[in-house]
Design a protein around this motif. Structure first.
Motif, mmCIF file in Angstrom:
data_model
loop_
_atom_site.group_PDB
_atom_site.id
_atom_site.type_symbol
_atom_site.label_atom_id
_atom_site.label_comp_id
_atom_site.label_asym_id
_atom_site.label_seq_id
_atom_site.Cartn_x
_atom_site.Cartn_y
_atom_site.Cartn_z
ATOM 1 N N UNK A 1 0.840 -1.178 0.036
ATOM 2 C CA UNK A 1 -0.151 -0.109 0.079
ATOM 3 C C UNK A 1 0.819 1.219 0.052
ATOM 4 N N UNK A 2 2.022 1.121 0.710
ATOM 5 C CA UNK A 2 2.943 2.324 0.834
ATOM 6 C C UNK A 2 3.495 2.719 -0.637
ATOM 7 N N UNK B 1 -6.053 0.070 2.638
ATOM 8 C CA UNK B 1 -5.253 -1.136 2.887
ATOM 9 C C UNK B 1 -4.134 -0.689 3.694
ATOM 10 N N UNK B 2 -3.562 0.412 3.879
ATOM 11 C CA UNK B 2 -2.453 0.676 4.612
ATOM 12 C C UNK B 2 -3.178 0.713 5.946
ATOM 13 N N UNK B 3 -4.265 1.491 6.404
ATOM 14 C CA UNK B 3 -4.881 1.606 7.768
ATOM 15 C C UNK B 3 -5.150 0.261 8.373
ATOM 16 N N UNK C 1 2.573 6.031 -2.947
ATOM 17 C CA UNK C 1 3.774 6.798 -3.381
ATOM 18 C C UNK C 1 3.527 7.378 -4.721
ATOM 19 N N UNK C 2 2.928 6.266 -5.664
ATOM 20 C CA UNK C 2 2.966 6.527 -7.147
ATOM 21 C C UNK C 2 1.645 5.689 -7.472
ATOM 22 N N UNK C 3 0.344 6.216 -7.336
ATOM 23 C CA UNK C 3 -0.756 5.690 -7.737
ATOM 24 C C UNK C 3 -0.852 5.846 -9.382
#
Length: 152
Positions: A24-25, A83-85, A29-31
């Motif tokens: 997810x990071x 997803x990160x959360x 960072x670059x979606x």
């Protein structure tokens, strides 16, 4: 003392949550690059494959999705944030359960609920496909529930 079963569950959860944080990071960072990822799976053809041929026998002829990732970078960013959360909350719960803290189980369950709810909140029913990966976390929550007696 932590049982071997709880230790193995925690190790698998550590790996899964860590992978979720990394994945997810990168997407946060670059979606734009993630949204442009081409589909490299099976391309359906008009001819019927010969199932006696060993090269085509094991092919997945049902895979005909046009694009497995959302094409909108905004949607990619929202799903990555969800997803990160989910991964961070679940990881916090796993760390606490590893140290035999019962509150970790409840934090893990909250993380699993967030893993289902946040994609639905951000992108609606289209997020249900990404929430399906959280299904295995539900199974792990049930298995962690069997270990609650060990935790204080």
């Amino acid at each position: 003392m932590r049982s071997q079963f709880l230790t193995i569950l925690c190790i698998f959860s550590f790996l899964s949550c860590t992978w979720g944080v990394i994945e997810s990071s990168v997407a946060l960072y670059n979606p734009e690059a993630v949204a442009e990822t081409p589909f490299t799976g099976h391309k359906p053809s008009n001819e019927t494959p010969d199932r006696r041929d060993p090269r085509t026998f094991y092919e997945d002829s049902g895979a005909n999705s046009d694009n497995p990732m959302p094409e909108d970078p905004r949607v990619v960013r929202q799903l990555s944030l969800a997803q990160l959360v989910y991964s961070l909350v679940a990881l916090a719960g796993v760390v606490l359960m590893f140290f035999l803290r019962r509150i970790g189980f409840y934090i893990y369950v909250i993380g699993v609920i967030l893993g289902f709810a946040l994609p639905l909140y951000f992108v609606g029913l289209a997020g249900l496909g990404t929430s399906f990966t959280v299904f295995f976390s539900v199974l792990f929550a049930v298995m962690y529930g069997f270990c609650l007696r060990e935790m204080k």
